[in-house]
Design a protein around this motif. Sequence first.
Motif, PDB file in Angstrom:
ATOM      1  N   GLU A   1       2.102   9.558  -5.750  1.00 54.21           N
ATOM      2  CA  GLU A   1       2.474  10.958  -5.567  1.00 54.21           C
ATOM      3  C   GLU A   1       3.671  11.392  -6.231  1.00 54.21           C
ATOM      4  OE1 GLU A   1       3.702  10.803  -1.362  1.00 54.21           O
ATOM      5  OE2 GLU A   1       1.923  10.193  -0.455  1.00 54.21           O
ATOM      6  N   ASN A   2       4.584  10.371  -6.813  1.00 53.77           N
ATOM      7  CA  ASN A   2       5.610  10.702  -7.632  1.00 53.77           C
ATOM      8  C   ASN A   2       5.454  10.138  -8.961  1.00 53.77           C
ATOM      9  OD1 ASN A   2       7.688  11.708  -5.532  1.00 53.77           O
ATOM     10  ND2 ASN A   2       6.844   9.883  -4.890  1.00 53.77           N
ATOM     11  N   SER A   3       4.332  10.146  -9.449  1.00 55.72           N
ATOM     12  CA  SER A   3       4.094   9.828 -11.162  1.00 55.72           C
ATOM     13  C   SER A   3       4.261  10.789 -11.934  1.00 55.72           C
ATOM     14  CB  SER A   3       2.399   9.273 -11.213  1.00 55.72           C
ATOM     15  OG  SER A   3       1.626  10.355 -10.830  1.00 55.72           O
TER      16      SER A   3
ATOM     17  N   GLN B   1       0.672  -1.126  -0.105  1.00 56.01           N
ATOM     18  CA  GLN B   1      -0.074   0.046   0.145  1.00 56.01           C
ATOM     19  C   GLN B   1       1.024   1.168  -0.004  1.00 56.01           C
ATOM     20  OE1 GLN B   1      -2.414  -0.349   3.561  1.00 56.01           O
ATOM     21  NE2 GLN B   1      -3.725  -1.790   2.424  1.00 56.01           N
ATOM     22  N   ILE B   2       1.994   1.167   0.717  1.00 53.51           N
ATOM     23  CA  ILE B   2       2.877   2.351   0.993  1.00 53.51           C
ATOM     24  C   ILE B   2       3.519   2.788  -0.495  1.00 53.51           C
ATOM     25  CG2 ILE B   2       4.811   3.345   2.035  1.00 53.51           C
ATOM     26  CD1 ILE B   2       3.996   1.957   4.414  1.00 53.51           C
ATOM     27  N   ILE B   3       3.867   1.545  -1.019  1.00 53.90           N
ATOM     28  CA  ILE B   3       4.823   1.606  -2.248  1.00 53.90           C
ATOM     29  C   ILE B   3       3.786   2.232  -3.463  1.00 53.90           C
ATOM     30  CG2 ILE B   3       5.360   0.234  -4.331  1.00 53.90           C
ATOM     31  CD1 ILE B   3       6.668  -1.524  -2.118  1.00 53.90           C
ATOM     32  N   ASP B   4       2.301   1.814  -3.597  1.00 58.48           N
ATOM     33  CA  ASP B   4       1.393   2.353  -4.276  1.00 58.48           C
ATOM     34  C   ASP B   4       1.106   3.711  -4.091  1.00 58.48           C
ATOM     35  OD1 ASP B   4       1.362  -0.265  -5.743  1.00 58.48           O
ATOM     36  OD2 ASP B   4      -0.438  -0.699  -4.433  1.00 58.48           O
ATOM     37  N   GLU B   5       1.117   4.460  -2.774  1.00 55.24           N
ATOM     38  CA  GLU B   5       1.034   5.503  -2.506  1.00 55.24           C
ATOM     39  C   GLU B   5       2.024   6.473  -2.911  1.00 55.24           C
ATOM     40  OE1 GLU B   5       0.053   6.036   1.615  1.00 55.24           O
ATOM     41  OE2 GLU B   5      -1.805   4.493   1.458  1.00 55.24           O
TER      42      GLU B   5
ATOM     43  N   SER C   1      11.469  10.416  -6.715  1.00 46.81           N
ATOM     44  CA  SER C   1      12.519  11.176  -5.969  1.00 46.81           C
ATOM     45  C   SER C   1      12.351  10.241  -4.324  1.00 46.81           C
ATOM     46  CB  SER C   1      12.004  12.496  -5.672  1.00 46.81           C
ATOM     47  OG  SER C   1      11.012  12.700  -5.381  1.00 46.81           O
ATOM     48  N   LYS C   2      11.270   9.775  -3.789  1.00 43.37           N
ATOM     49  CA  LYS C   2      11.556   9.230  -2.678  1.00 43.37           C
ATOM     50  C   LYS C   2      11.794   7.945  -2.607  1.00 43.37           C
ATOM     51  CE  LYS C   2       7.432  12.034  -0.422  1.00 43.37           C
ATOM     52  NZ  LYS C   2       6.257  11.812   0.174  1.00 43.37           N
ATOM     53  N   ILE C   3      11.604   7.128  -3.473  1.00 38.02           N
ATOM     54  CA  ILE C   3      12.089   5.639  -3.681  1.00 38.02           C
ATOM     55  C   ILE C   3      12.511   5.480  -4.976  1.00 38.02           C
ATOM     56  CG2 ILE C   3      11.557   3.414  -3.181  1.00 38.02           C
ATOM     57  CD1 ILE C   3       9.882   4.142  -1.071  1.00 38.02           C
ATOM     58  N   ARG C   4      13.718   4.989  -5.230  1.00 37.65           N
ATOM     59  CA  ARG C   4      13.965   4.626  -6.846  1.00 37.65           C
ATOM     60  C   ARG C   4      13.442   3.301  -7.210  1.00 37.65           C
ATOM     61  NH1 ARG C   4      20.211   6.315  -6.485  1.00 37.65           N
ATOM     62  NH2 ARG C   4      19.812   8.790  -6.341  1.00 37.65           N
TER      63      ARG C   4
END
Length: 143
Positions: free
Chosen positions: A40-42, A32-36, A48-51
């Motif tokens: 947010e970074n689409s 769920q966190i990964i999808d959020e 930028s938050k996670i590569r």
Amino acid sequence: MPKRVTDFIPENHVCYFIANIAEKVDFEKINQIIDEVRKENSDTKNESKIRRSSFKLLKEACSGPRGKQRVLEKLEHAENELEKTPQKTVGLTDPEARWMKNKKHQWELSYNMQIAIDHDHGIILASSITQDPTDYYQLIPQI
């Protein structure tokens, strides 16, 4: 017969610590966190938050026991490569690659390729690929 990944790993090894954490993690919550974060970074090019490689590693670890085992093997291989180099980081997708500046003066994980040719005949006489980021010690092996 061992039932857990940690049965194969010494207790003082970093992979033992990671395996114990992986067994206690709520992977549904992580997904769920990964999808959020992705949503947010689409609109950004590099998330930028996670590569992307981190996402792949997390997804693989979340896929089940085999995925966890593959991630642990990758981490152990990366740790072994890290001990061989004076650099402070290695890539998880290609741990043997080293940080080097490319022709655009940007840092990237790469290899250093050397080629010696006979200029008059256009024949390749020698070639090699090294992990050394500079060409300082590459002439002698090519001769």
